[in-house]
Design a protein around this motif. Structure first.
Motif, short mmCIF file in Angstrom:
data_model
loop_
_atom_site.label_atom_id
_atom_site.label_comp_id
_atom_site.label_asym_id
_atom_site.label_seq_id
_atom_site.Cartn_x
_atom_site.Cartn_y
_atom_site.Cartn_z
N VAL A 1 -1.52 -5.43 -5.70
CA VAL A 1 -1.61 -4.50 -4.58
C VAL A 1 -2.95 -3.78 -4.57
CG1 VAL A 1 0.84 -4.10 -4.22
CG2 VAL A 1 -0.37 -2.80 -5.97
N LYS B 1 -5.49 -13.76 -13.58
CA LYS B 1 -5.09 -14.03 -12.19
C LYS B 1 -6.19 -14.77 -11.42
CE LYS B 1 -3.83 -9.88 -10.76
NZ LYS B 1 -3.41 -8.76 -9.92
N TYR B 2 -7.45 -14.35 -11.67
CA TYR B 2 -8.53 -14.85 -10.81
C TYR B 2 -9.36 -15.96 -11.46
CZ TYR B 2 -7.07 -10.71 -8.34
OH TYR B 2 -6.32 -9.78 -7.70
N ARG C 1 -8.14 -4.82 -2.01
CA ARG C 1 -8.06 -6.19 -2.49
C ARG C 1 -9.02 -7.04 -1.69
NH1 ARG C 1 -4.04 -9.63 -2.71
NH2 ARG C 1 -4.66 -10.12 -4.81
N ILE C 2 -9.53 -8.07 -2.31
CA ILE C 2 -10.36 -9.00 -1.55
C ILE C 2 -9.41 -10.04 -0.97
CG2 ILE C 2 -12.27 -10.63 -1.66
CD1 ILE C 2 -13.23 -9.09 -4.15
N ASN D 1 -6.32 -9.31 -14.67
CA ASN D 1 -7.16 -9.78 -13.57
C ASN D 1 -7.87 -11.07 -13.93
OD1 ASN D 1 -6.52 -7.81 -11.80
ND2 ASN D 1 -8.37 -6.60 -12.06
N ILE E 1 -14.10 -2.69 -5.20
CA ILE E 1 -12.90 -3.17 -5.89
C ILE E 1 -12.24 -2.08 -6.73
CG2 ILE E 1 -13.43 -5.64 -5.97
CD1 ILE E 1 -14.65 -5.21 -8.71
N GLY F 1 -1.12 -12.47 -6.84
CA GLY F 1 -0.33 -11.27 -6.53
C GLY F 1 -1.09 -10.01 -6.88
N SER G 1 -8.52 0.40 -9.87
CA SER G 1 -8.65 1.85 -9.60
C SER G 1 -8.07 2.63 -10.78
CB SER G 1 -7.99 2.24 -8.28
OG SER G 1 -6.62 1.96 -8.33
P1 ADP Z 1 -5.22 -6.51 -7.70
O1 ADP Z 1 -5.66 -7.41 -8.78
O2 ADP Z 1 -3.85 -5.95 -7.90
O3 ADP Z 1 -5.44 -7.07 -6.35
P2 ADP Z 1 -7.34 -4.81 -8.66
O4 ADP Z 1 -7.65 -3.40 -8.32
O5 ADP Z 1 -7.06 -5.12 -10.07
O6 ADP Z 1 -6.14 -5.20 -7.72
O7 ADP Z 1 -8.55 -5.71 -8.17
C1 ADP Z 1 -9.11 -5.52 -6.89
C2 ADP Z 1 -9.74 -6.81 -6.40
O8 ADP Z 1 -10.86 -7.14 -7.21
C3 ADP Z 1 -8.81 -8.00 -6.50
O9 ADP Z 1 -8.08 -8.15 -5.29
C4 ADP Z 1 -9.74 -9.16 -6.75
O10 ADP Z 1 -10.11 -9.73 -5.52
C5 ADP Z 1 -10.97 -8.54 -7.39
N1 ADP Z 1 -11.04 -8.83 -8.84
C6 ADP Z 1 -10.66 -8.01 -9.84
N2 ADP Z 1 -10.89 -8.60 -11.04
C7 ADP Z 1 -11.43 -9.79 -10.79
C8 ADP Z 1 -11.89 -10.87 -11.62
N3 ADP Z 1 -11.84 -10.82 -12.94
N4 ADP Z 1 -12.39 -11.97 -10.99
C9 ADP Z 1 -12.46 -12.03 -9.65
N5 ADP Z 1 -12.05 -11.05 -8.81
C10 ADP Z 1 -11.52 -9.95 -9.37
#
Ligand code: ADP
Length: 597
Positions: free
Chosen positions: A416, A361-362, A404-405, A358, A398, A414, A421
């Protein structure tokens, strides 16, 4: 209304029926003073010409007072009824019986006092009215035969006795007829009471059934809504999963076209790395889905053991280092003193991998910092990034499944919505606490902490797998067994590329031939289901019995608890298909290097 017996009175339904009947009777009594006034007026009309006005006035006052007393008692009882116990209700009923007897007496006295002074016609009229009043009393007190008995008996006794005294020749007939009339009235009162009790009971049953139906209906609607949400979640998940599977498959198909065009070594290298990344992400997605299913049904079996948390964190950082650098981010890995933890290393590594994934990704720019430290008796592991951050309102959500946000950077990345969770559920299973703090636009920090109970004090006791053994010299022989020729062929090419000597077989005879010709290998890599009912673990057990021990790596799609149990019993390592080249190589090297030679 039957006065409830001691046992019956304790039954709440019977008590409610009694309460209802008393309420009915009390309401009627409230109106009775008006009727009494009309009655007194009527009696005055045909008796006053024959009796003294003062006598009549005294009687009228007494009769009115008796009726007012009854009405006052009824009003008092009505205000108290809802809170009364069974015993108190019985007391109210007895009071009504006494007061109704008194009211009947007040009316009956008109015959005792004035019948002798009235002419025959007035006498007959008075008697007729009194007998009719006794019947009317039965209508007023339909809810209790005891009340009817008390009221009508006093009226009829006074009327009958007064007539018999005045006309002794008719005494016997009048007494008999009065008694029969009284019994007849009581019979009607009993039937009426039973009818009323039954109808109240039916109404109550209907109300209860309605309430029951209503609550079942509400429950059904709630479940329906839950089901609807679940179906919507499922559709969303299927759509997202299908999208997430289609994307890499599409990329793979394009890369296969690139490979078919025989590109130069530089492009080939890049394509290879990308394909490996694709396979790894597909594997991750499938792993997430399977883990979530297991965690949801409580069938996720933790393999608890003491392991070096610092080594695990170090390895995870190494695994992500390349991806983090490729995105132009900095990775800081701050690992303090060695920590020996009691837990499931696979689950802990999954938690850390999801958090790192994560963070990668973010986060667009800046750094990712992984920290492991011991604070008093606690072990603290955190992943901090300088990424998009998470709005305070979203922070609690979250961790929900498939949440997802869908805005900003998150929408483009990417996923789901399963990662966190799974992290949350794994932390619960591992008895670890999970916290998040985040500021939108500045970054997020996910922190996992283990309490004293999980931190084993002797950190010097390193796990066998943590120690890096020297790489052995010379070519190592690996046997690859799979009934799928495509898998065997790709595996062979890869292993040969990594410098191993590879022999392959598709079935039991083929492997037997390999063992016969070359002896036991340094490693046997096998599928579990080899077709035609052949089982990789059973086959390895037979081979070990005949040719001696050798390490076994099982690569299969079925990672159910049973398979994991069996693999453990056979001392075999397990990898789940699809497995990326990186993971396969790491596992093989770990197994080969840790062998005594
Ligand atoms: P996914 O990453 O597959 O969408 P997650 O359950 O891991 O699903 O995360 C849920 C949501 O929380 C993500 O869609 C994201 O928007 C937010 N999120 C999780 N980790 C971070 C992070 N380190 N920084 C910013 N947003 C995050």
């Amino acid at each position: 209304m039957s006065i409830p017996a001691a046992g019956v009175s304790e039954v709440p339904a019977a008590r409610e029926v009694t309460r209802e009947l008393l309420r009915l009777h009390a309401r009627i009594l409230l109106r009775m003073p008006v009727f009494q006034l009309l009655l007194i007026g009527g009696f005055a009309w045909f008796l006053l010409p024959h009796v003294a006005g003062s006598d009549f006035a005294v009687w009228a006052a007494f009769a009115l007072c008796a009726e007012l007393l009854r009405a006052a008692a009824a009003g008092f009882a009505l205000s108290r009824l809802p809170a009364q116990s069974a015993g108190k209700l019985r007391g109210i009923h007895v009071a009504f019986v006494v007061l109704d007897g008194l009211a009947g007496l007040s009316i009956g006295l008109v015959a005792v006092l004035f019948l002798p002074r009235a002419p025959l016609l007035a006498q007959m009229l008075l008697e007729t009215v009194l007998f009719a009043i006794a019947a009317a009393g039965a209508c007023v007190a339909l809810s209790s035969r005891y009340i009817v008995a008390a009221y009508s008996s006093t009226v009829l006794l006074c009327a009958g006795a007064s007539w018999a005294r005045l006309h002794p020749s008719q005494a016997e007939v009048v007494t008999t007829l009065t008694f029969v009339y009284w019994v007849f009235l009581l019979g009607i009162a009993r039937d009426a009471e039973q009818l009323l009790v039954r109808s109240i009971a039916i109404r109550r049953e209907r109300d209860a059934a309605y309430r029951d139906l209503q609550s079942k209906n509400d429950e059904l609607e709630r479940l329906n809504e839950q089901l609807r949400l679940l179906m919507a979640e499922r559709s969303r998940m299927l759509a997202a999963t299908s999208h997430d599977l289609r994307q890499p498959l599409q990329a793979l198909s394009l890369y296969s076209a690139v490979l078919a065009a025989r590109p130069g070594p530089q492009a080939l290298d890049k394509v290879g790395r990308n394909i490996e990344y694709i396979v790894q992400s597909v594997g991750d997605l499938l792993d997430n889905l399977i883990d979530l299913a297991r965690l949801s049904t409580g069938s996720y079996a933790l393999q608890m053991q003491a392991f070096r948390l610092d080594s695990l964190v170090h390895r995870s950082c190494e695994a992500f280092a390349q991806g983090i650098a490729a995105k132009g981010l900095q990775l800081h890995c701050r690992i303090g003193e060695p920590i020996l933890l009691h837990g499931d290393p696979t689950a802990v590594s999954r938690v850390l991998r999801n958090l790192l994934d994560n963070a990668l990704k973010y986060t667009r720019e800046g750094s990712i910092t992984v920290t492991l430290e011991r604070r008093d008796a606690l072990a603290l592991m955190s992943v901090e990034d300088t990424g998009a951050g998470i709005d305070a309102r979203q922070q609690a959500r979250i961790f929900d499944e498939f949440y997802r946000i869908e805005s900003g950077d998150s929408a483009q990345a990417g996923g789901v919505g399963l990662g966190l969770s799974i992290v949350k559920r794994l932390c619960e299973a591992l008895q670890a606490e999970l916290h998040v703090c985040s500021t939108p636009g500045q970054g997020s920090c996910f922190c996992v902490s283990w309490p004293r109970a999980c931190v084993v004090s002797d950190a010097g006791h390193a796990h066998a797998g943590d120690a890096a053994a020297p790489r052995p010299d010379g070519k190592l022989r690996i046997y690859a067994v799979d009934d799928d020729p495509v898998v065997v062929s790709s595996l062979t090419q890869l292993l040969q590329l990594w410098g191993y000597e590879v022999r392959t077989a598709a079935d039991a005879d083929g492997v037997e031939a390999l063992f016969g010709q070359w002896g036991a290998p340094q490693l046997l890599v096998s599928d579990l289901d080899l077709g035609a009912g052949l089982d990789g673990l059973a086959l390895a057990a037979e081979l070990r019995a005949r040719h001696g021990e050798f390490p076994l790596l099982l690569v299969c799609g079925d990672l159910s608890d049973t398979v994991q149990e069996r693999a453990r019993a056979h001392g075999a390592a397990l990898l789940r298909k699809p497995v990326s080249a990186f993971r396969l190589r790491r596992q093989i090297e770990r197994m080969l290097w840790s062998q005594p030679r």
